[in-house]
Scaffold this motif. Structure first.
Motif, PDB file in Angstrom:
ATOM      1  N   PHE A  12     -57.359 -24.201  11.894  1.00  0.00           N
ATOM      2  CA  PHE A  12     -57.121 -25.605  11.655  1.00  0.00           C
ATOM      3  C   PHE A  12     -56.256 -25.666  14.018  1.00  0.00           C
ATOM      4  N   LYS A  13     -56.828 -25.249  14.223  1.00  0.00           N
ATOM      5  CA  LYS A  13     -56.900 -24.736  16.126  1.00  0.00           C
ATOM      6  C   LYS A  13     -55.626 -25.696  15.477  1.00  0.00           C
ATOM      7  N   ASP A  14     -54.741 -24.190  15.199  1.00  0.00           N
ATOM      8  CA  ASP A  14     -53.157 -23.892  15.624  1.00  0.00           C
ATOM      9  C   ASP A  14     -52.772 -23.181  16.883  1.00  0.00           C
ATOM     10  N   PRO A  15     -52.877 -23.607  18.433  1.00  0.00           N
ATOM     11  CA  PRO A  15     -52.548 -23.115  19.424  1.00  0.00           C
ATOM     12  C   PRO A  15     -51.583 -22.025  19.284  1.00  0.00           C
ATOM     13  N   THR A  75     -44.509 -30.044  19.815  1.00  0.00           N
ATOM     14  CA  THR A  75     -46.087 -28.974  21.034  1.00  0.00           C
ATOM     15  C   THR A  75     -47.121 -29.687  20.201  1.00  0.00           C
ATOM     16  N   PHE A  76     -47.030 -30.222  18.708  1.00  0.00           N
ATOM     17  CA  PHE A  76     -47.885 -30.083  18.166  1.00  0.00           C
ATOM     18  C   PHE A  76     -48.055 -31.743  18.572  1.00  0.00           C
ATOM     19  N   LEU A  77     -47.092 -33.057  18.497  1.00  0.00           N
ATOM     20  CA  LEU A  77     -47.302 -33.901  18.674  1.00  0.00           C
ATOM     21  C   LEU A  77     -47.814 -34.502  19.885  1.00  0.00           C
ATOM     22  N   PHE A  78     -47.064 -33.844  20.985  1.00  0.00           N
ATOM     23  CA  PHE A  78     -46.745 -34.984  22.779  1.00  0.00           C
ATOM     24  C   PHE A  78     -47.671 -33.282  23.217  1.00  0.00           C
ATOM     25  N   PRO A  92     -55.507 -29.135  19.088  1.00  0.00           N
ATOM     26  CA  PRO A  92     -55.884 -30.053  18.002  1.00  0.00           C
ATOM     27  C   PRO A  92     -56.327 -31.430  19.182  1.00  0.00           C
ATOM     28  N   LYS A  93     -57.610 -31.662  19.195  1.00  0.00           N
ATOM     29  CA  LYS A  93     -58.042 -32.564  19.543  1.00  0.00           C
ATOM     30  C   LYS A  93     -57.630 -34.396  19.654  1.00  0.00           C
ATOM     31  N   LEU A 101     -52.174 -29.972  10.980  1.00  0.00           N
ATOM     32  CA  LEU A 101     -50.980 -29.155  11.914  1.00  0.00           C
ATOM     33  C   LEU A 101     -49.379 -28.933  11.540  1.00  0.00           C
ATOM     34  N   ILE A 102     -49.083 -30.264  11.685  1.00  0.00           N
ATOM     35  CA  ILE A 102     -47.522 -30.558  11.214  1.00  0.00           C
ATOM     36  C   ILE A 102     -47.669 -29.922   9.688  1.00  0.00           C
TER      37      ILE A 102
END
Length: 134
Positions: A12-15, A75-78, A92-93, A101-102
């Motif tokens: 899920f590319k969760d940083p 963070t996930f959005l911006f 996420p790319k 992720l959200i």
């Protein structure tokens, strides 16, 4: 468990779980120290019923949880994960990956919001002032 965590973070590319920043680690610490002990206490209060004393801890829990989700979802959005910033290019790319992720983290905001509204609006958990009869 570690393999499951690695699979989730990669799939899920969760940083935040691949290489957690210090602020995220502090949220995890607060969750272990404050939020986790709340669950058995709240479970007891809700199953027993009529425990007005759970109102204030439930409000604190729900507000705290929702507050920690604001920087996570932001963070996930911006965040620009393509840069070699604090996340080293991980994350996420595409917008679809960001929404995925959200949607994984959203229940951690929505369920406390429902609990907060329930505690604020429910007549069962409002304190009634006991007035002296004249």
């Amino acid at each position: 468990m570690r393999n499951l965590l690695k699979w989730y973070a990669k799939e899920f590319k969760d940083p935040l779980l691949q290489d957690p920043p210090t602020w995220f680690k502090s949220f995890l610490f607060c969750e272990l120290v404050f939020q986790l002990p709340f669950f058995p206490i709240a479970t007891y209060a809700f199953f027993k019923g009529g425990c007005e004393w759970i109102r204030t801890p439930a409000i604190i829990y729900s507000v705290h949880t929702m507050t920690t989700l604001i920087p996570i979802l932001s963070t996930f959005l911006f965040e620009d994960f393509s840069k070699a910033s604090g996340f080293k290019g991980q994350g996420p790319k595409t917008f679809h990956e960001r929404l995925t992720l959200i949607s994984i983290y959203a229940p951690y905001f929505l369920i406390p919001l429902v609990l907060l509204l329930f505690m604020l609006r429910s007549p069962y958990y409002k304190y009634e002032e006991k007035r002296k009869k004249k």
